[in-house]
Design a protein around this motif. Structure first.
Motif, short mmCIF file in Angstrom:
data_model
loop_
_atom_site.label_atom_id
_atom_site.label_comp_id
_atom_site.label_asym_id
_atom_site.label_seq_id
_atom_site.Cartn_x
_atom_site.Cartn_y
_atom_site.Cartn_z
N ALA A 60 18.19 15.79 39.68
CA ALA A 60 17.11 16.12 40.87
C ALA A 60 16.09 15.31 41.12
CB ALA A 60 16.75 17.56 40.45
N GLY A 61 15.83 14.31 40.46
CA GLY A 61 14.90 13.22 40.84
C GLY A 61 13.71 13.48 40.11
N ARG A 62 13.48 14.30 38.93
CA ARG A 62 12.40 14.54 38.22
C ARG A 62 12.30 13.17 37.10
NH1 ARG A 62 14.01 20.12 38.78
NH2 ARG A 62 15.34 19.70 37.01
N ARG A 63 11.01 12.65 37.19
CA ARG A 63 10.98 11.62 36.34
C ARG A 63 10.16 11.75 35.27
NH1 ARG A 63 12.40 6.92 39.62
NH2 ARG A 63 10.94 5.53 38.33
N TYR A 64 10.44 10.99 34.31
CA TYR A 64 9.59 11.21 33.07
C TYR A 64 9.31 9.69 32.27
CZ TYR A 64 11.68 15.84 33.17
OH TYR A 64 12.16 17.14 33.48
N LEU A 65 8.06 9.66 31.91
CA LEU A 65 7.70 8.30 31.31
C LEU A 65 8.24 8.63 29.82
CD1 LEU A 65 5.88 6.17 31.75
CD2 LEU A 65 3.99 7.35 30.95
N ASP A 66 9.05 7.60 29.34
CA ASP A 66 9.68 7.74 28.08
C ASP A 66 9.01 7.01 26.90
OD1 ASP A 66 11.20 8.10 25.99
OD2 ASP A 66 13.14 6.99 26.58
#
Length: 453
Positions: A60-66
């Protein structure tokens, strides 16, 4: 958390189709995937569709800083174009070939790895990952010495195969104790010293004395190897005090014992060095590696073998092997990853950003938040130890640690959580701006935890 798209995001990522794909991914996972180290019934895992650099996203395009580097292995970052291209090129040339052949890509990978090891290491035995690297290092030490016992520390993790998990010291060892000949000691950990130490010097001296006494009591002639993580990782990013690893080397030499250093997590840039051992002026007999050698793009690990141990098998069969030892796709990814890390200065960057940005930023958080007992680390390898009481150093409860994890994820940061710690372990390519973003997120969540004390 904003909804945006990025490289490799599915075409329908930002719309209903993306949400449906996330739901389908979760459904398939729950129905058919059996996960490690987990009770299966209550799992609810993030669906991840793609990634680039230090960021991953769902359909869905939700981004996470890994800031977990997944399992502290994606050192070069997600989808590095040179490594992806090398895998594609090798797949087009030769996807697989057995280990009982000579393969140019495999030879180049071994050469690249050996060139980063101390002088006197010229041979590499390839495995499928870190655990079987440890298994084969132990096997080599036992065959080389003709002895059986392996001494390792309680605060350690070496893998989930038969011998590696018993060499491990944490809770995962206890339900899996089927391998023979394993002995455990306490290593240095000044913040929670087992030796009533108050300085790094005392902790080092007393930990070495403890190790020596255990070796003596076990019978030095029965000990094949001392196995240590150069920097224990999952156990807490426990950077050894100055002189400790040199002292272990001296004990090993005195009694004719092999020293195996486990660099599976600490190696290839994670600690700001090609091998973490480079900062400690110590040369082992065997070096286990995996994870960062190719950032996990294709499963691979191995053992870098000192010339003295390698010569044992010049005229003697080594009784070990794997179908996929030195798999050409893995080998190609190693060559490309190590070449990119060299040409782009990635290891030096990891060291610099740890010293100049991550370390000072975490120290500032520790000064302001009573829930922080200690921060420690090097390179892009750090831990925030959380406590309920700074005076007693009582670990923060599992419930509050679980809340911290949920709050971090909800703010778009993927953490690595172990016991009462948040491990700060981004890819080596992390930028100062990304560190600042993560520090701001940690700050918010630590403030919530402070209120619970």
């Amino acid at each position: 958390m904003t909804t945006v798209t990025g490289p490799n995001t599915p075409a329908d990522a930002a719309g209903t189709g993306g949400a449906e794909l996330d739901a389908r991914t979760t459904e398939l996972d729950r129905e058919h995937v059996f996960h490690s180290w987990s009770a299966q019934g209550g799992l609810s895992l993030l669906p991840i569709a793609g990634g680039h650099g230090t960021t991953v996203w769902d359909h869905a395009g939700r981004r996470y800083l890994d800031f977990s580097s997944q399992l502290v292995n994606v050192n070069i970052g997600h989808q590095h174009p040179a490594v992806v291209a090398a895998i594609h090129e090798q797949a087009a040339t030769l996807t697989t070939i057995g280990p009982a052949t000579a393969n140019l890509t495999r030879g180049l990978a071994a050469q690249r790895i050996a060139s980063r090891a101390p002088e006197g290491f010229n041979k590499v035995f390839f495995t499928n990952g870190g655990a079987d690297a440890i298994e084969n290092a132990i096997r080599m030490a036992r065959l080389h010495t003709g002895r059986d016992k392996v001494v390792s520390t309680y605060r350690s993790y070496h893998g989930n195969t038969g011998g590696a998990v018993v060499a491990t010291g944490d809770w995962r060892r206890i339900p899996n104790e089927y391998a023979r000949g394993h002995v455990h000691v306490f290593g240095p950990y000044l913040y929670r010293s087992e030796f009533w130490a108050t300085t790094p010097e005392e902790e080092c001296e007393r930990a070495l004395r403890h190790l020596r006494r255990v070796v003596e009591c076990e019978g030095p002639g029965s000990v094949a190897a001392i196995l240590l993580e150069t920097i224990p990782g999952t156990a807490g990013v426990l950077v050894p005090p100055p002189g400790y690893l040199q002292g272990v080397r001296a004990i090993a030499d005195e009694f004719g014992i092999m020293l195996i250093l486990d660099e599976v997590m600490a190696g290839f840039g994670r600690a700001g060095e090609w091998f973490a051992l480079d900062a400690h002026d110590v040369v082992p007999d065997l070096i286990a590696f995996a994870k960062g050698v190719n950032s996990g793009y294709v499963p691979v690990g191995g053992v870098v073998i000192s010339d003295a141990v390698a010569r044992t098998f010049d005229d003697r069969v080594f009784p070990g092997g794997l179908t996929y030892s030195g798999h050409p796709l893995a080998a190609a990814s190693i060559v490309a990853a190590l070449d990119a890390m060299e040409s782009e200065g990635i290891v030096a960057h990891a060291k610099q950003i740890g010293a100049d940005v991550i370390g000072p930023g975490l120290a500032e958080l520790a000064d302001r938040h009573p829930v922080v007992g200690e921060v420690r680390g090097t390179g892009v390898f750090w831990a925030i130890e959380l406590v309920a009481d700074r005076a007693t150093r009582e670990p923060l409860s599992a419930a509050l640690i679980g809340r911290a994890k949920g709050e971090l994820v909800s703010r778009g940061l993927l953490p690595f959580i172990a016991d009462n710690r948040i491990h700060v372990v981004p890819p080596c390519v992390v930028t100062s701006d990304e560190v600042a973003q993560a520090l701001a997120t940690y700050d918010e969540v630590l403030s919530l935890l402070d209120k619970e004390l």
